[in-house]
Write an enzyme that holds these catalytic residues in place. Sequence first.
Site: not given
Length: 569
Positions: A46, A274, A284
């Site tokens: 994204e 992950r 983030k």
Amino acid sequence: MKDTIKDIPAITIPIGPASNFIRNIIDEDNRINKWGGRVETRFPPEPNGYLHIGHAKSICLNFGLAIEYQGICHLRFDDTNPEKEEKEYVDSILDSVRWLGFDWGEHLHYSSDYFEKLYEFSEYLISQGKAYVDSMTNEEIRKLRGTLTTAGTNSPYRERSLAENLDLFRRMRLGEFADGVHVLRAKINMASPNINLRDPVIYRIRRIHHHRTGDKWCIYPMYDYTHCISDALENITHSICTLEFEDHRPLYDWILTQLKDIIPCHPQQIEFARLKLTYAVMSKRIMIELVEGGFVEGWDDPRMPTLAGLRRRGYTPASIRLFAERIGVSKADSWIDMGVLENCLREDLNIHAQRRIVVLKPLKLIIDNYPDSYEEECFVPNHPQKPEWGNRVVPFTKTLYIERDDFMEIPSKGYFRLAPGAEVRLRYAYIVKCIKVVKNASGEIEEIHCSYDPDTKSGTTGTKARKVKGNIHWLSSKHAFKGEVRLFDRLFSDSHPDVSDRDYQAHINTNSKEIISAYIEPALSEAQPEEFFQFERNGYFVADRVDMKPDRPVFNRTVTLRDSWGKGT
RNA sequence: UGGGGAGUCGCCAAGCGGUAAGGCACUGGGUUCUGAUCCCAGCAUUCGUAGGUUCGAUCCCUACCUCCCCAGCCA
């Protein structure tokens, strides 16, 4: 020997790559000819932030599999939420993927490319009685969704007629309603134990300018609806994502099943764990706080786990690819030690970095019995294991700088470098013996005096006659240049700064950046930005890609050398 | 208490009923004008726990324990 973006070596897949569950799935698919031998993956970021080392794992996985199976990997921007997405991010993502060494060829896509189709498919879903317009508020929808342990309740708008649904949905697109007034929902099962199946919202009204479609749309599709369809439209075979999407898979499959008559392709979603790295944060939110709070100097700060940061720090694409291969892929939550990443770096740099001499924290050394104005040449190999890389000349004179750490007035046990009365080899030159220590008024060591043995010069026959264990580097004070060197260390002092309720800010390593003025070999002032070297006995360093200038050399310490004695960090 | 996942050496990770790969780390030895590199050797009688099936189980069954994810009109 530079490894710049224009000079990226071919990606090589190690012989007999370790088997992992995804390779097994592909092998089995190929065996039963599920996809006709085709392997098509995609990396779907994204564009709402910078890529980090965790994304690199996914990039290497998706592109790596495509290379390994002679397939294709698409780069697709999942840009369905214009609220957070910007072109600046797509540019930086493109740059990072390319820097890592991967090529998407013709396969650069955007979910927004499919907005029109996505819209048509929703009308189809409505016509099939599989979607409806809901007119409850956000809060009402949440309340009726139920909880983890109790079923949800049907919306009062769930049984609207096909005609009404179609009319409302078309008017949503036309902009007749304010943001949030209606949404389009898939009609699945409000009592499903899987919350994702409780009539998920698939379209919302949002009057926001989109970085690619501008103001063409005021309704935007949601991830779950968009992603599977985008995969199918691109003929993806294996849609690889992270574990948190595991319970979205039934929805992924549900949507494609409803659409099977108009989109024949139904990719398989496969989830993997992950990356979690010790001494780093991958969130983030926290990265933004680090940047905005001034804890680091930007997204490309060499201490950041972003690809831009790692690049500036001196990490090579090959080292990151090696890391991705080395850590493997599985579904188990796990922490990879930062040391693994650092060792992959050392492994790559050891092979590819030319050696140079730099004195980081200088101490003056004077050779009393050496002729005052005499200068001689020492031949220094550019790489100890690669004679073909040649030698260079480093001038030797009476007054030198050595590393402060290479002298101890009272040597600790096991120390075999310079100390009063001790002998050591000045690398590529002579054996010297410390005969005097000169201190200033406050008792600090100012300079040390040595005598040298003229018969021991490196490369001469006499050199073999005597062996000393200590071996230190030096630079002629007359010839050395000054250069700025930034000594970076891990950003966090705690191995898990970001777990659950911990306050990561309390674990920021306040000594993660030290700027010093060092003595460098003259030739180093001509290093090109991003050119990397091993500064002998100190570590690997890279000319800063932003600040390096011929008249102002700036180097970043990428990583120290391994040190079994305890000099490094 | 619902649903979805995961538990194999210090850290990763293979293994898919036939008697525990590999990498990293670590330890010992060798080479070395980087306390680097390189080389060689060592490193799980044991696979979350407890039962069961089987000639035989890390792999099958049962129960239990621990950890992760899910209630955005985010992705």
